[in-house]
Design a protein around this motif. Structure first.
Motif, PDB file in Angstrom:
ATOM      1  N   ILE A  52       0.833  -1.203   0.000  1.00 60.77           N
ATOM      2  CA  ILE A  52       0.000   0.000   0.000  1.00 60.77           C
ATOM      3  C   ILE A  52       0.864   1.248   0.000  1.00 60.77           C
ATOM      4  O   ILE A  52       0.609   2.212  -0.739  1.00 60.77           O
ATOM      5  N   ARG A  53       1.904   1.243   0.811  1.00 61.47           N
ATOM      6  CA  ARG A  53       2.790   2.402   0.878  1.00 61.47           C
ATOM      7  C   ARG A  53       3.481   2.640  -0.455  1.00 61.47           C
ATOM      8  O   ARG A  53       3.587   3.778  -0.932  1.00 61.47           O
ATOM      9  N   HIS A  54       3.932   1.561  -1.111  1.00 62.69           N
ATOM     10  CA  HIS A  54       4.593   1.697  -2.406  1.00 62.69           C
ATOM     11  C   HIS A  54       3.620   2.204  -3.471  1.00 62.69           C
ATOM     12  O   HIS A  54       4.020   2.927  -4.387  1.00 62.69           O
ATOM     13  N   LYS A 129      10.459   1.015 -11.757  1.00 66.58           N
ATOM     14  CA  LYS A 129      10.528   2.423 -12.140  1.00 66.58           C
ATOM     15  C   LYS A 129      11.483   2.640 -13.310  1.00 66.58           C
ATOM     16  O   LYS A 129      11.697   3.777 -13.744  1.00 66.58           O
ATOM     17  N   GLY A 130      12.023   1.544 -13.848  1.00 63.94           N
ATOM     18  CA  GLY A 130      12.916   1.643 -14.999  1.00 63.94           C
ATOM     19  C   GLY A 130      12.176   2.094 -16.244  1.00 63.94           C
ATOM     20  O   GLY A 130      10.943   1.989 -16.351  1.00 63.94           O
ATOM     21  N   LEU A 191      11.061   8.035  -7.352  1.00 60.59           N
ATOM     22  CA  LEU A 191      11.957   6.936  -6.994  1.00 60.59           C
ATOM     23  C   LEU A 191      12.919   6.740  -8.157  1.00 60.59           C
ATOM     24  O   LEU A 191      12.497   6.400  -9.262  1.00 60.59           O
ATOM     25  N   LYS A 192      14.174   6.955  -7.897  1.00 60.80           N
ATOM     26  CA  LYS A 192      15.173   6.838  -8.951  1.00 60.80           C
ATOM     27  C   LYS A 192      15.365   5.372  -9.312  1.00 60.80           C
ATOM     28  O   LYS A 192      15.636   4.539  -8.446  1.00 60.80           O
TER      29      LYS A 192
END
Length: 329
Positions: A52-54, A129-130, A191-192
């Protein structure tokens, strides 16, 4: 509770007790699915807050994170997850920490070993996130079906059935409930991505034992006042009988099926209890269509085949002619 009283009455009949329990659960939540794995439920409870946090921070659906973790780690029981807290098959690439290798099943690969499972979930988020997965973030965060298909299209897994496996788990365990309506616990933040993170696409689809551990991908439906399920690809009467603790011979009888019946057609109705002698009120007759058989008509309306034949004074093995009107009650 009244429900418990009814379960006691039918305690000698496993099937009746199962249906009564189902009815009780439906009273509490109409969407509660039939028969779930305690191990899967424990995993969900343990990691749902991270998922949930992500979602709130990075836009990755919580249902997707949980389903991928369940599938890839066998609900936290795989060698990688127990030995290295690695729930997503993250490889060693440019990794200076401890590693996990296991030649027999992991094809001589090197995998990252984490101090805690949360670190594995963090790397999973960085991986998604890539640039390769950028198109997924154009989808609504509640579109778990789109995400499941998009992950496959973007190369996350090599298995063509990967989207179906993910959505099957999400729907069986109602993981979509974590995608919306959750209390706000984190703010959106960038988020890198980490290009050094490698993922085992071949192992993403989970083992056969993992898939069996999903417990039951069949949802019980109530039609014509009778309990039934819809066959999925590869289903057999024997497999469904085992899932619902029904003797195979009985299930065949319920469905007027021959013992030699093989794989069922996808979407085919399978009755889990004895059918009625007549169709429900309001369904008095039926006009035969091309491709119908007496058995398919009996199955369609939840009528015993011998009763349908008797109602219409027809012999066993009769082939109905399209356009003929049959009595259903």
């Amino acid at each position: 509770m009244m429900c418990c009283k009814y379960i006691d009455i039918f305690s000698k009949n496993n099937l009746r007790a199962l249906f009564c329990l189902l009815a009780c659960l439906m009273c509490a939540s109409a969407a509660t699915p039939q028969k779930q794995s305690a191990r899967f439920l424990a995993y969900i409870d343990l990691y749902k807050d991270i998922a949930i946090r992500h979602q709130q921070e990075y836009g990755i659906p919580a249902s997707i994170t949980l389903a991928q973790g369940l599938l890839e780690s066998s609900a936290g029981s795989s060698y990688l997850s127990t030995r290295g807290n690695n729930h997503f098959g993250i490889k060693c690439h440019n990794w200076s920490g401890d590693v996990v290798t296991y030649d027999d099943t992991l094809r001589h690969e090197c995998y990252r070993q984490y101090a805690k499972a949360e670190d594995s979930f963090a790397d999973h988020a960085r991986f998604l996130k890539g640039k390769r997965y950028a198109p997924l973030y154009q989808l609504d965060v509640t579109d778990y079906q789109g995400w499941a298909q998009g992950l496959k299209d973007c190369g996350y897994a090599t298995d063509p059935d990967y989207p179906a496996k993910l959505t099957g788990i999400i729907e069986q365990y109602q993981l979509y409930n974590y995608d919306s309506g959750q209390p706000r616990v984190a703010k959106p933040q960038p988020l890198k991505p980490d290009p050094s993170i490698g993922h085992d696409a071949a192992a993403a689809s989970g083992s056969e034992s993992t898939l069996r551990s999903v417990a039951a991908l069949h949802t019980v439906h109530l039609k014509w006042g009778l309990h039934c399920v819809k066959a999925q690809r590869g289903d057999t009467y024997q497999a469904i009988a085992a899932e619902f603790d029904i003797k195979p011979k009985k299930l065949l009888e319920f469905n007027d099926a021959d013992p030699g019946t093989g794989a069922l057609a996808e979407g085919e109705m399978v009755w889990l209890e004895k059918k009625e002698k007549r169709a429900p009120m309001g369904f008095d007759t039926y006009t035969v269509r091309h491709g119908d058989s007496m058995r398919t008509i009996a199955q369609q309306f939840g009528i015993r085949l011998d009763s349908l034949l008797k109602l219409n004074k027809l012999p066993a093995g009769h082939t109905p002619v399209p356009g003929t009107q049959l009595l259903l009650r």
